[in-house]
Design a protein around this motif. Structure first.
Motif, PDB file in Angstrom:
ATOM      1  N   LEU A  93       8.885  -8.290   9.707  1.00 28.98           N
ATOM      2  CA  LEU A  93       9.289  -8.738  11.046  1.00 28.98           C
ATOM      3  C   LEU A  93      10.026  -7.573  11.700  1.00 28.98           C
ATOM      4  O   LEU A  93      10.764  -6.840  11.041  1.00 28.98           O
ATOM      5  N   ASP A  94       9.838  -7.414  13.000  1.00 26.75           N
ATOM      6  CA  ASP A  94      10.583  -6.351  13.666  1.00 26.75           C
ATOM      7  C   ASP A  94      12.002  -6.816  13.988  1.00 26.75           C
ATOM      8  O   ASP A  94      12.370  -7.965  13.711  1.00 26.75           O
ATOM      9  N   SER A  95      12.805  -5.932  14.561  1.00 24.40           N
ATOM     10  CA  SER A  95      14.218  -6.262  14.750  1.00 24.40           C
ATOM     11  C   SER A  95      14.410  -7.404  15.741  1.00 24.40           C
ATOM     12  O   SER A  95      15.478  -7.995  15.801  1.00 24.40           O
ATOM     13  N   GLN A  96      13.387  -7.730  16.494  1.00 27.77           N
ATOM     14  CA  GLN A  96      13.465  -8.859  17.421  1.00 27.77           C
ATOM     15  C   GLN A  96      12.903 -10.134  16.812  1.00 27.77           C
ATOM     16  O   GLN A  96      12.764 -11.149  17.497  1.00 27.77           O
ATOM     17  N   GLY A  97      12.536 -10.060  15.528  1.00 28.55           N
ATOM     18  CA  GLY A  97      12.072 -11.259  14.833  1.00 28.55           C
ATOM     19  C   GLY A  97      10.585 -11.535  14.952  1.00 28.55           C
ATOM     20  O   GLY A  97      10.119 -12.594  14.535  1.00 28.55           O
ATOM     21  N   ARG A  98       9.821 -10.605  15.499  1.00 22.19           N
ATOM     22  CA  ARG A  98       8.389 -10.826  15.680  1.00 22.19           C
ATOM     23  C   ARG A  98       7.616 -10.291  14.480  1.00 22.19           C
ATOM     24  O   ARG A  98       7.854  -9.162  14.047  1.00 22.19           O
ATOM     25  N   ARG A 105      -2.482  -0.856  10.649  1.00 27.59           N
ATOM     26  CA  ARG A 105      -2.184  -0.475   9.260  1.00 27.59           C
ATOM     27  C   ARG A 105      -0.697  -0.635   8.996  1.00 27.59           C
ATOM     28  O   ARG A 105       0.066  -0.916   9.906  1.00 27.59           O
ATOM     29  N   ARG A 106      -0.298  -0.462   7.733  1.00 31.30           N
ATOM     30  CA  ARG A 106       1.100  -0.574   7.307  1.00 31.30           C
ATOM     31  C   ARG A 106       1.676  -1.965   7.603  1.00 31.30           C
ATOM     32  O   ARG A 106       2.881  -2.111   7.820  1.00 31.30           O
ATOM     33  N   HIS A 107       0.837  -2.986   7.567  1.00 30.71           N
ATOM     34  CA  HIS A 107       1.277  -4.350   7.871  1.00 30.71           C
ATOM     35  C   HIS A 107       1.770  -5.046   6.618  1.00 30.71           C
ATOM     36  O   HIS A 107       1.220  -6.068   6.203  1.00 30.71           O
ATOM     37  N   TYR A 108       2.798  -4.480   6.023  1.00 31.03           N
ATOM     38  CA  TYR A 108       3.400  -5.151   4.862  1.00 31.03           C
ATOM     39  C   TYR A 108       4.890  -4.855   4.831  1.00 31.03           C
ATOM     40  O   TYR A 108       5.343  -3.839   5.355  1.00 31.03           O
ATOM     41  N   CYS A 109       5.609  -5.792   4.230  1.00 35.22           N
ATOM     42  CA  CYS A 109       7.051  -5.623   4.043  1.00 35.22           C
ATOM     43  C   CYS A 109       7.267  -5.079   2.636  1.00 35.22           C
ATOM     44  O   CYS A 109       6.765  -5.647   1.665  1.00 35.22           O
ATOM     45  N   PHE A 110       8.017  -3.994   2.527  1.00 36.57           N
ATOM     46  CA  PHE A 110       8.257  -3.375   1.218  1.00 36.57           C
ATOM     47  C   PHE A 110       8.921  -4.342   0.233  1.00 36.57           C
ATOM     48  O   PHE A 110       8.812  -4.166  -0.966  1.00 36.57           O
ATOM     49  N   SER A 111       9.604  -5.343   0.755  1.00 35.36           N
ATOM     50  CA  SER A 111      10.344  -6.255  -0.126  1.00 35.36           C
ATOM     51  C   SER A 111       9.519  -7.439  -0.593  1.00 35.36           C
ATOM     52  O   SER A 111      10.023  -8.270  -1.340  1.00 35.36           O
ATOM     53  N   HIS A 112       8.275  -7.566  -0.167  1.00 34.06           N
ATOM     54  CA  HIS A 112       7.508  -8.762  -0.508  1.00 34.06           C
ATOM     55  C   HIS A 112       6.944  -8.631  -1.924  1.00 34.06           C
ATOM     56  O   HIS A 112       6.065  -7.801  -2.189  1.00 34.06           O
ATOM     57  N   ALA A 113       7.435  -9.463  -2.824  1.00 30.80           N
ATOM     58  CA  ALA A 113       7.064  -9.333  -4.236  1.00 30.80           C
ATOM     59  C   ALA A 113       5.576  -9.577  -4.441  1.00 30.80           C
ATOM     60  O   ALA A 113       4.928  -8.916  -5.259  1.00 30.80           O
ATOM     61  N   GLY A 114       5.029 -10.536  -3.714  1.00 28.75           N
ATOM     62  CA  GLY A 114       3.602 -10.829  -3.868  1.00 28.75           C
ATOM     63  C   GLY A 114       2.748  -9.637  -3.472  1.00 28.75           C
ATOM     64  O   GLY A 114       1.792  -9.285  -4.176  1.00 28.75           O
ATOM     65  N   TYR A 115       3.093  -9.024  -2.380  1.00 29.81           N
ATOM     66  CA  TYR A 115       2.302  -7.864  -1.989  1.00 29.81           C
ATOM     67  C   TYR A 115       2.513  -6.699  -2.951  1.00 29.81           C
ATOM     68  O   TYR A 115       1.590  -5.954  -3.257  1.00 29.81           O
ATOM     69  N   ARG A 116       3.712  -6.561  -3.427  1.00 34.30           N
ATOM     70  CA  ARG A 116       3.963  -5.479  -4.375  1.00 34.30           C
ATOM     71  C   ARG A 116       3.091  -5.658  -5.619  1.00 34.30           C
ATOM     72  O   ARG A 116       2.548  -4.678  -6.154  1.00 34.30           O
ATOM     73  N   ALA A 117       2.922  -6.900  -6.046  1.00 32.87           N
ATOM     74  CA  ALA A 117       2.064  -7.151  -7.215  1.00 32.87           C
ATOM     75  C   ALA A 117       0.608  -6.804  -6.897  1.00 32.87           C
ATOM     76  O   ALA A 117      -0.120  -6.265  -7.747  1.00 32.87           O
ATOM     77  N   GLU A 118       0.170  -7.103  -5.695  1.00 31.74           N
ATOM     78  CA  GLU A 118      -1.203  -6.756  -5.310  1.00 31.74           C
ATOM     79  C   GLU A 118      -1.368  -5.238  -5.273  1.00 31.74           C
ATOM     80  O   GLU A 118      -2.409  -4.698  -5.682  1.00 31.74           O
ATOM     81  N   SER A 153      12.510  -3.806   7.738  1.00 32.64           N
ATOM     82  CA  SER A 153      11.843  -5.085   7.993  1.00 32.64           C
ATOM     83  C   SER A 153      12.880  -6.192   8.010  1.00 32.64           C
ATOM     84  O   SER A 153      13.790  -6.196   7.179  1.00 32.64           O
ATOM     85  N   TYR A 154      12.713  -7.121   8.939  1.00 25.53           N
ATOM     86  CA  TYR A 154      13.682  -8.202   9.101  1.00 25.53           C
ATOM     87  C   TYR A 154      13.077  -9.535   8.675  1.00 25.53           C
ATOM     88  O   TYR A 154      13.334 -10.563   9.288  1.00 25.53           O
ATOM     89  N   SER A 155      12.285  -9.494   7.631  1.00 27.25           N
ATOM     90  CA  SER A 155      11.560 -10.675   7.169  1.00 27.25           C
ATOM     91  C   SER A 155      12.403 -11.505   6.211  1.00 27.25           C
ATOM     92  O   SER A 155      13.420 -11.036   5.683  1.00 27.25           O
ATOM     93  N   PRO A 156      11.978 -12.744   5.949  1.00 29.12           N
ATOM     94  CA  PRO A 156      12.631 -13.534   4.902  1.00 29.12           C
ATOM     95  C   PRO A 156      12.603 -12.821   3.550  1.00 29.12           C
ATOM     96  O   PRO A 156      13.591 -12.868   2.808  1.00 29.12           O
TER      97      PRO A 156
ATOM     98  N   PRO C 198      -5.130  -8.937  19.977  1.00 27.30           N
ATOM     99  CA  PRO C 198      -4.706  -7.561  19.669  1.00 27.30           C
ATOM    100  C   PRO C 198      -3.279  -7.254  20.095  1.00 27.30           C
ATOM    101  O   PRO C 198      -3.004  -6.149  20.551  1.00 27.30           O
ATOM    102  N   ASN C 199      -2.393  -8.223  19.938  1.00 31.23           N
ATOM    103  CA  ASN C 199      -0.980  -7.949  20.232  1.00 31.23           C
ATOM    104  C   ASN C 199      -0.165  -7.971  18.951  1.00 31.23           C
ATOM    105  O   ASN C 199      -0.591  -8.511  17.937  1.00 31.23           O
ATOM    106  N   LEU C 200       0.997  -7.359  19.021  1.00 34.03           N
ATOM    107  CA  LEU C 200       1.955  -7.376  17.914  1.00 34.03           C
ATOM    108  C   LEU C 200       1.396  -6.765  16.629  1.00 34.03           C
ATOM    109  O   LEU C 200       1.829  -7.125  15.534  1.00 34.03           O
ATOM    110  N   THR C 201       0.466  -5.838  16.759  1.00 35.57           N
ATOM    111  CA  THR C 201       0.051  -5.082  15.582  1.00 35.57           C
ATOM    112  C   THR C 201       1.083  -3.984  15.305  1.00 35.57           C
ATOM    113  O   THR C 201       1.871  -3.628  16.182  1.00 35.57           O
ATOM    114  N   VAL C 202       1.062  -3.463  14.099  1.00 35.77           N
ATOM    115  CA  VAL C 202       2.094  -2.506  13.690  1.00 35.77           C
ATOM    116  C   VAL C 202       2.018  -1.240  14.536  1.00 35.77           C
ATOM    117  O   VAL C 202       3.014  -0.754  15.055  1.00 35.77           O
ATOM    118  N   THR C 203       0.826  -0.684  14.640  1.00 38.29           N
ATOM    119  CA  THR C 203       0.626   0.381  15.622  1.00 38.29           C
ATOM    120  C   THR C 203      -0.537  -0.082  16.484  1.00 38.29           C
ATOM    121  O   THR C 203      -0.900  -1.266  16.446  1.00 38.29           O
TER     122      THR C 203
END
Ligand SMILES: [Zn+2]
Ligand SMILES: [Zn+2]
Ligand SMILES: [Zn+2]
Lengths: 633, 633, 633
Positions: A93-98, A105-118, A153-156, C198-203
């Protein structure tokens, strides 16, 4: 070591029938290395768990058969669309919560354990298949960590991980409350689970909160990368690297680099001039088609430090790019200049991005060495020219520089959290200091903040190091060279607190900062020795010897032993003067270079690069714009 | 009345052992009053319902024993973290719909009934414990209402309360529809529960909707404050005040002030210059370390009106602050100047913010009278100097000024809702008019919009009063002095409607505005008497005597009886000229002051303040930068 | 055809008793047509399903009795509040995901099926009641499609409809993946239901994705409008039109216009100068009270093309408006000038917005022909003057112009999706080219992109047509006049792909673009024939004849047969020079006009309009500012 050229190639973008000719043309141009694979997860694993390696086997076969050495990238920067169905909450999530969604690309949160496992799963699968393949001579993890502002990232998932990280760091909420000073404004927490992320607060959050979130976020990148490295190491002995970005300071590259064998970075001189450089319109106009004359060199030196001596350029701009506000073409000769400059700074390999310009998708306006119709783009001839020159050249071995600059990512976070002046920026200041030394013809080494020994350097530059590490303080104690320190040095204790005794509290120097001032553009203070301070000034108190004052006689630069403390941000003239004087005192020779000319010494040669738009004279010879020259030392 | 100095102190930030020495040093510096408690809810009530008064009892004890008079603040600007668990929906939403979360301060919506009950509960608890304590000589409610843009909340609680307020105000949806003109664009409502807040509409909302939301939001602040006042009054006879902010116009301070005994405000001259003043770069450079020469005085006079004569400075900037875009240090002498200027405008007490600079949390870069290591910061000596001068000085009693300016918060809302020109701002205009009078050496009284009697003033300034109240219209009818009125005066009926007969419809003046124009920067119209109008001009029609015209001969200033109507926004030169002429006509003496010099008359003295960076001569004596002088009248 | 004047009237805003007098005064002013109804849904259908036609019957009666011809608008731009209860999800979402709520107008998503059904229902009801009423001489659908940025909606309804549209367009996900190049960055989809907006994509999103979303969004407007037209056609034979906006490019007006009988547009010259024109401060100051001298004419010519020859001005600015950043008043005479200019460009009717200024709601500061007190505003006399002049004038019939300009909404979307330079904008470029021709005194016809025949035009301007349609390519093949083409012409294949063979691939011209550059402000390249290129330049390769080069001799303009290709964006001087040369070659006479003077030829007359603030001489007579003159051809 013999230096080499490389190129980034996307076999999956082209018909297989074209691969052999592409490979042959690469070799013909003098290119010996090729990076592949880093965005191809969708083809490697078209459905969850169903792998298709055939195309990649064949691509490696064709490239290997042509004699090319392969760098293979893990594709974790571009998870396929099906990943979202498995992990709908993996987005940052961005700093505005979106949510930062799918579609680029780069559509992942570094802290997401599920994605890290993938990410671990695909890394493991690639490593098992190609880890022992001799044609793969290096591995790249992911791609451009942090690009597109993707570290914070401002995600859960980030919230949960931040709480765990804080619990590890502070052990009890009370300890955290004390460290952060949460008694201020009744901000104390009763449990770690009450702590949120430092965005969307009514006014600024506690700087300790924001700074710890930055430390945490950097640590998440380090952990994500280490996970991949640990897997790769089990299956390959090839060196592992990552391709860092330019002016990316959101995570500690020294910490990531400690797990890797080589550093590399993606050098886009013209794009960076346009979109990430503070400079006036004249400067930007003058260097429009060349890039800033110090920006590349600074990154070369920085990533040489991050790579502990081993570093590459993984993506070298070969023509106009597509992503900067304006995208002019390089001056003829600049592709060659940039490449030689990297080698002169010690790069082992310079790879161009990319082989052939794509006719589709986001980067179709990004030049390659070939045009979309496979004809040669202007960059190709320059690449081939360098290949020829390299072959004729003796080895280009790096040498220790006479001057060092200490660089600290934590300082960047500290001042980002607490700039105090709207235009105070750590990187900007570092570039000013670095430029000051370069304008004197100096070669520079960059040191990490935990450098334990400065003894081999006679002149050390230390601007804005928010917190001096114990090892650095020890190194400064009785330092026999000349260290230029400040402003804002050692101004922070843990958790962004103001230390008592007051800053800078340097070894052997009686000095307290009693007041600091941020200055708006246009407000300066003259320095008694010439030039001005701007952006920032401090009021200095203590017995240290006064070297320079402001117009009213108040001290601005003081000295004790080998340490000079600068209570302000010197302008370009003052920086040149101060560094020149320090060098003279320490017996280091400096030059008076014409504007745009830069030098770099290797173990055996002195190189000269003309970044300016006009010819200049260097040691009796005329260097045209984009000219490169060298002589034996 | 003898004037006094105070200071803001946070005993909870320091070890108890340090309190006695702090108190003694305050007294030694000539400080007699100390404000405490306003952010300490977390310590007063560490868990819901469990109070801990011990530390506060002891702090009051130590301070009181030192002879200090205490101002005690209710801590409702900083509800503790546990409050969120009890009232997850207590947060304000910003205009984009984002919750304004925990982690700094002022994280509450004024309309949230649950939080209002909690605020009542802590107020009651404090009032019961300290209401009869003689050491507590005044109470402060909350802290800086509106700071950080916290008056307008777009939360569900605000929506519900707004509907109730509208139902009270209009009684029926049909009446509201008629008043707002909802027939336009089919915007009519069938019930009050259909009405939303005026944010996130496709294009601008109905100005009546937006204006009523502002009236409602102001009323919520008034109600929240009155709730606290009502509780305090049951338990204490001490005066009650609130510390207002600078250039805070989102709620009607006259209405809040009507429930209080004293007004106070927080004066940050250098911060305000940097972050809330329209001025060109030259002006901002000239007054960088002094603050704007009229900004403080305007607020002093405004809050004197809000306090019906009784007012304080509760927070006086003593050095660089941390929250403005740039934060330079005051010129030596400015802390003294600001303090004396407040006294000259009638302040009873000037309290400095804060005693000792905090080494942690958000305001650690905000100067205090002491540095974090307890040594004296530069401001302390100046405070002590004023204390000495005050002791030597006869009483400084305010006098009625010869010139009045009428100020109306509703006018600020009207023009914020309907600026018509992108840079039209009510406060900005008022400051221009006020400055025009001040540059002539005049002292000024500010009057609320419902002032019933102008008779004691010979010259009255009335710029931009959107709606003239009936009492003001009566006062203008046959006014015997000279009133300068306009532009945009009396241009609005109820609910932002355009009145018919057309504006300005002033008593005794035959005048209709037939066209209005907002003018972009750089577009001006010359005034036949000298100077120009800018930002705004009106086309005037009627039989009123024409005083001045534009270059084409069209009327711009007209007169009838004691009223002059200005159909435009005069520039600085024109304002000085017009006010000087009005004063001359009314027998009020004016001066031609050097730039940066300002005067202020008390009952017994004339004070002079040099805000400029260069020395000036006043009545034969040279005043240095930051110089203060006075003589008997 | 005799030209006529009209006015926009809102009987629902005024007491019925006032209607007869209003109608009589309209007629007395020479106005013969009146538009009503387009925002009155709330009165037509006060509750769902309960219609109240009485007031509208009576209004039509009064107006018709006065002899006025009525244009009746469907009210679908302003659904009443109860509509939201029936369709809570009918709102558009903005690109940040926020609902665009009730409280102003245009609060609907074009893709919402439920709302579309409601719009059909009210259209049907109106058409049944008034379709055969002879007093209603034309129908308007909705109001200002796209105004307030309302074409692109990011709602769930839009998402679902976009998926359906893509499925129709591509038939299979694989075909879409191939067309979009989704192999890049692993962006491939397995099903249409995986595709988001096509909104709110990372880039940045895939340009193919963004471009198709724009094509889809335009198609939704076309479908919404066609739904109303189909209903109306079943009940009326009167012509149907829509009132387009200025510089609104988010949907294809040619496609909407194909379903309508007449085009009309809303012309606000001064508002548009202030809020939607790239121009330096000097230009904006010079034309502050007149509007840009080419902006209206360009729209007149564009909408004449959209209306296939038949077009009106539906809303003509009659005085200051309320919605631009600044809102000055027109220079006396400009209302007449604008009106005559529209007639000279072929307008059948010019209607003023609005009859009487409203004293309430959003547009109360928007001038009308009457003031709120029913007295005449300045515009009324100018309208009446035109009415008199029209009566005395022979018919003003349009003539075919000697010069054509091809305009393509898809090109605007292509460059909006992929500007490559931050200030590259299609409309901006078109206006520069159009202005270049107008400064030579030329009259211009605008052609749609699918124009099959250029044969009647001797000079054709074709700037920036991203994709040349097959018909256009055929028309250029062997074109006998002179076509000025470029830059960026034919640079895109389907789905924003780069075509191979490389652009521009023009018939009979051997030319490839090998490199493109976007240039920041201030960077220009001299053209060998005079003037410069700015914003954009291309590197040209091929055998086409070189006409002009840059300073280094690299080709910038080349020729083959009747086609000149321009590899850059010429500045104003170069455009005038190039168009003048093309005209001279083709035997078309040009003029050297004083600044601000513009000409327009009808079948029988040449008109001259002085937009400048100073008098100019035209054919021996002096034209004052805002002067209009004509002579027989
Ligand atoms: Zn990147
Ligand atoms: Zn505040
Ligand atoms: Zn509109």
């Amino acid at each position: 070591m013999k230096r080499s050229l490389g190129v980034c190639y996307y076999p999956e973008h082209w018909p297989e029938a074209q691969w052999p000719e592409d490979a042959a043309r690469m070799v013909a141009a003098g290119i010996s290395r090729v990076r592949i694979g880093e965005f191809a997860w969708g083809l490697m694993e078209p459905e969850p768990g169903r792998f298709d390696w055939g195309w990649l086997d064949r691509a490696i076969g064709v490239l290997g058969d042509a004699g090319l050495e392969i760098i293979l990238g893990t594709p974790t920067a571009t998870p396929p669309r099906w990943m979202l169905d498995r992990h709908p909450d993996m987005l940052a999530l961005d700093s505005q919560g979106r949510p930062r969604g799918f579609g680029s690309r780069r559509h992942y949160c570094f802290s997401h354990a599920g994605y890290r496992a993938e990410a671990a799963r695909i890394t493991e699968a690639m490593a098992r298949r190609y880890g022992r393949d001799a044609r793969v001579i290096a591995w790249q993890t992911d791609n451009e960590y942090g690009c597109h502002d993707t570290v914070l990232s401002y995600s859960p998932a980030a919230t949960a991980a931040f709480r765990d990280w804080l619990a590890q760091e502070y052990q009890s909420p009370d300890a955290l409350n004390r460290a952060w000073g949460n008694v201020f404004w009744s901000m104390a927490y009763d449990s770690f689970d009450q702590i949120g992320l430092p965005n969307l607060t009514v006014t600024e959050p506690n700087p300790a909160h924001a700074f710890d979130f930055r430390r945490f976020s950097s640590a998440q990148v380090v952990a994500f990368n280490r996970m991949q490295v640990d897997i790769l190491r089990r299956h390959t002995d090839a060196p592992i690297l990552h391709n860092y970005m330019g002016r990316e300071l959101a995570y500690d590259h020294f910490a990531v680099g400690a797990d890797l064998d080589i550093a590399s970075w993606d050098s886009y001189p013209i794009g960076f001039l346009s979109d990430r450089l503070e400079a006036d319109a004249d400067h930007k106009r003058r260097y429009l088609r060349q890039g800033d004359p110090d920006m590349q060199a600074l990154h070369h030196d920085l990533y040489r430090a991050v790579g502990r001596g081993r570093w590459w350029v993984m993506e070298q701009q070969p023509g106009p790019v597509n992503w900067a506000p304006w995208n002019p073409a390089p001056l003829p000769g600049m592709v060659r200049l940039w490449t030689w400059e990297a080698f002169a700074h010690g790069a082992e390999t310079v790879a161009f991005f990319r082989w052939r310009q794509a006719p589709f998708a986001q980067e179709q306006m990004h030049a390659g060495l070939l045009l979309p119709d496979s004809s040669a783009a202007p960059g190709l001839a320059e690449a081939a020219q360098v290949a020829g020159e390299l072959a004729a050249m003796p080895d280009v071995a790096p040498a220790r520089a006479p001057v060092a600059l200490v660089f600290d990512y934590e300082a960047a976070w500290a001042w980002a959290v607490q700039p105090q002046g709207a235009d105070f920026d750590y990187f900007r200041m570092v570039l000013c200091w670095y430029r000051g030394a370069r304008e004197l013809g100096l070669s520079i080494d960059i040191l990490p903040p935990h450098a334990a020994d400065l003894g081999d350097y006679r002149v050390v530059l230390m601007p804005g190091l928010a917190r001096l590490r114990p090892s650095a303080l020890r190194a400064l104690d009785g330092f026999g060279g000349r260290a230029l320190i400040g402003p804002r040095s050692n101004a922070k204790a843990d958790a962004m607190a103001t230390p008592v005794p007051l800053p800078p509290n340097l070894p052997g120097m009686d000095l307290r900062i009693t007041q600091v001032e941020s200055l708006p553009p246009g407000m300066t203070e003259p320095l008694s020795g010439g030039g001005h301070v701007l952006h920032w000034r401090e009021h200095l108190q203590g017995d240290a010897e006064v070297l320079e004052t402001d117009a009213a006689g108040a001290p601005l630069i003081v000295r004790a032993g080998g340490l000079d403390y600068l209570g302000g941000w010197p302008d370009a003239a003052a920086l040149r003067r101060l560094i020149r004087a320090a060098c003279a005192q320490q017996g280091i020779e400096t030059e008076s270079l014409p504007e745009g000319l830069r030098l770099r010494d290797t173990a055996t040669h002195r190189f000269a690069f003309n970044y300016g738009p006009d010819p200049v004279v260097w040691e009796g010879r005329s260097l045209p714009p984009a000219g490169v020259a060298w002589r034996a030392r």
